[in-house]
Design a protein around this motif. Structure first.
Motif, short mmCIF file in Angstrom:
data_model
loop_
_atom_site.label_atom_id
_atom_site.label_comp_id
_atom_site.label_asym_id
_atom_site.label_seq_id
_atom_site.Cartn_x
_atom_site.Cartn_y
_atom_site.Cartn_z
N ASN A 1 0.81 -1.22 0.00
CA ASN A 1 0.00 0.00 0.00
C ASN A 1 0.85 1.27 0.00
O ASN A 1 0.33 2.36 0.21
CB ASN A 1 -0.98 -0.04 1.16
CG ASN A 1 -2.14 -0.98 0.84
OD1 ASN A 1 -2.79 -0.84 -0.18
ND2 ASN A 1 -2.36 -1.98 1.69
N LEU A 2 2.14 1.11 -0.27
CA LEU A 2 2.98 2.29 -0.47
C LEU A 2 2.81 2.83 -1.89
O LEU A 2 3.36 3.87 -2.23
CB LEU A 2 4.45 1.94 -0.20
CG LEU A 2 4.71 1.40 1.21
CD1 LEU A 2 6.15 0.95 1.37
CD2 LEU A 2 4.36 2.46 2.27
N PRO B 1 -3.80 8.91 7.82
CA PRO B 1 -2.50 8.27 7.58
C PRO B 1 -1.89 7.73 8.88
O PRO B 1 -1.81 8.45 9.87
CB PRO B 1 -1.65 9.40 7.00
CG PRO B 1 -2.64 10.32 6.35
CD PRO B 1 -3.87 10.25 7.21
N GLY B 2 -1.51 6.46 8.87
CA GLY B 2 -0.86 5.85 10.02
C GLY B 2 -1.82 5.27 11.03
O GLY B 2 -1.40 4.53 11.92
N ALA B 3 -3.11 5.55 10.93
CA ALA B 3 -4.06 5.10 11.94
C ALA B 3 -4.46 3.64 11.77
O ALA B 3 -4.90 2.99 12.72
CB ALA B 3 -5.31 5.97 11.94
#
Ligand SMILES: *Cc1c(COP(=O)(O)O)cnc(C)c1O
Length: 392
Positions: free
Chosen positions: A76-77, A274-276
Motif C-alpha cells: 500500500n505504499l 494516515p498511520g491510523a
C-alpha cells in the motif's frame, strides 16, 4: 495420493483445529464439485459463503489469471488500479462513501471497532469506548472479535480478552438497559449466521438506527456473511431500510480469494487518517481483480434472482415433509433449517456431506449457503440428494 494417505499427513503435520468431513475436494465447476476419486458433490455451502459465484467461473478465472500474470502485490505504499476501481464500485452500489481493505471478516470487524473508538475519541475524548453487541452473534476469532461475539462458548481459554464490549438482547429495551455514557457504537449482524440464521426484526433495526443517531453512537453492521448479494441485495442493510455508519465485509467478496474490509459513510470517511490503520495484503491486486469480477458477475439481475432461488429451495424442502426437519428461515440464499427433536444436526450434516450434498450447520440446525449463481438443475440435484438421504 490416496485419501487415507492425505488424512494421515494432515493429522501428523496440521494443527487439528477443525472437525473435517472425511472428504478431499479436488476441483469443480459452478456448484458441482468432485473429490479426489471423482465422486460428485452438489455445493450448498459455498465454502461457508465464500464461493459467491461458484467454483471456477470463467470470468473470475480469467480476471485472476490476468492480474496474477501482471502484478500480484506491491504494498500500500503504491497505487494500483484494481483496489481503487473496487472501492468505487462498492461505494456506488451501496451508498457508502469510502472503503478499507484487509484480508478477513475478523479483520473487517476489528476495523469498524477501531473506527468507532477513534470517532468517539475525536469527538468526546477518552472513556467512551464500549461497543454493544447482541446475544448469539458471531464476529470472528481474534481476541477482540471473540470478545465482541455474543456466545459464551467463545469466551474461554484465551484470557484476558479485549475489554469494552457489552451484550444485549435484540430488543430496544435491552439495548437501552445496557447502554451507558461509555458507549460509542452498536455492532450487529442483520441475519445472525453462525448463531443459527436468525434475521433481526425490521422494527428493532429501524429503532436501533434511530437510537444510534440520537446518542451519536456508530451503527456498525457486520455484513461478512450477509453481504455481496447473499440475502438478495448487495448488502443486507439495503433491505432493512437503514444506512449504517460502517459495515464490514469478507467471505463472498472475492469469490474464493482472501479479502475482507469495511465501508464507511460520509461522516466517518476521515476518522482513520494516515498511520491510523493498515494491512500488508489489504487491497492486494489479485484479490481486488477477483472481487471486481465477482461484482461484474453479480449484477442487479443476478442478485434479483437470489430471493427466488432461496424461496424455491425453502419451498421444496418444506414440501418434502421430512420427519427430521422442521421449519426453514432466512433471507435469500442464506437458509436455516430447524432439526426436529430427537435428531442431531451434526449427524444429519455428516450424512448429507457423505451422500454428496455439501451443507453446513449453524446453532442447532442445518444451514445452506449455495453459490448465488447456482442453476435450477444443480438445486434440483441437491434437493434430490437431501430427500433421498433424509427419508426414513
Ligand atoms: C465468518 C464470519 C466472521 C469471521 O470471518 P473470518 O474471515 O473467518 O475472520 C465474522 N462475522 C461474521 C458474521 C461471519 O459470518
Amino acid at each position: 495420493m490416496t485419501f487415507e494417505a492425505l488424512k494421515e499427513l494432515d493429522s501428523q503435520y496440521v494443527i487439528q483445529t477443525y472437525g473435517r468431513n472425511p472428504i478431499a475436494i479436488d476441483h469443480g465447476q459452478g456448484a458441482t464439485l468432485y473429490d479426489l476419486d471423482g465422486k460428485e458433490y452438489i455445493d450448498f455451502s459455498s465454502g461457508i459463503g465464500v464461493l459467491s459465484v461458484g467454483t471456477a467461473h470463467p470470468k473470475w478465472v480469467a480476471a485472476v489469471a490476468e492480474q496474477a500474470g501482471k502484478l500480484a502485490h506491491i504494498s500500500n505504499l503504491y497505487y494500483t488500479q484494481p483496489y481503487i476501481q473496487l472501492a468505487e464500485k462498492l461505494c456506488t452500489r451501496s451508498g457508502m462513501a469510502a472503503a478499507f481493505f484487509g484480508n478477513s471478516g475478523a479483520e473487517g470487524n476489528e476495523g469498524v471497532i477501531k473506527l468507532a473508538r477513534k470517532y468517539s475519541f475525536d469527538q468526546y475524548g477518552e472513556g467512551r469506548g464500549t461497543v454493544i453487541t447482541l446475544n448469539n452473534s458471531f464476529h470472528g476469532r481474534t481476541i477482540t472479535t471473540l470478545a465482541a461475539t455474543g456466545q459464551d462458548v467463545f469466551h474461554q481459554y484465551f484470557f484476558p480478552f479485549t475489554e469494552g464490549f457489552r451484550r444485549a438482547q435484540p430488543t430496544l429495551d435491552s439495548v437501552q438497559e445496557v447502554a451507558g455514557h461509555d458507549v460509542c457504537a452498536v455492532l450487529v449482524e442483520l441475519v445472525q449466521g453462525e448463531g443459527g440464521v436468525y434475521p433481526l426484526e425490521r422494527q428493532f433495526v429501524r429503532e436501533l438506527a434511530q437510537l444510534c443517531r440520537e446518542r451519536d453512537w456508530l451503527l456498525l453492521v457486520d455484513e461478512v456473511q450477509t453481504g455481496v448479494g447473499r440475502t438478495g441485495s448487495l448488502f443486507c442493510f439495503q433491505q432493512y431500510g437503514v444506512q449504517p455508519d460502517a459495515c464490514s465485509f469478507a467471505k463472498g467478496i472475492a469469490g474464493g480469494l482472501p479479502m475482507g474490509g469495511f465501508l464507511v459513510n460520509e461522516k466517518c470517511r476521515n476518522v482513520l487518517g494516515p498511520g491510523a490503520h493498515g494491512s500488508t495484503f489489504g487491497g492486494n491486486p489479485v484479490c481486488a481483480a477477483a472481487a471486481l469480477a465477482v461484482l461484474d458477475i453479480l449484477d442487479d439481475e443476478t442478485i434479483s434472482q437470489v430471493k427466488e432461488k432461496g424461496d424455491y429451495l425453502r419451498g421444496q424442502i418444506e414440501a418434502m415433509g421430512l420427519p427430521c426437519l422442521g421449519k426453514t428461515r432466512g433471507m435469500g440464499l442464506m437458509i436455516g433449517i430447524d432439526v426436529a427433536q430427537g435428531y442431531s444436526n451434526k449427524e444429519l450434516y455428516a450424512r448429507l456431506n457423505q451422500a454428496g450434498l455439501l451443507c453446513l450447520t449453524a446453532g442447532s440446525g442445518l444451514r445452506l449457503l449455495p453459490p448465488l449463481t447456482i442453476t435450477r438443475a444443480e438445486m434440483d440435484k441437491g434437493l434430490a440428494i437431501l430427500n433421498r438421504t433424509l427419508t426414513g
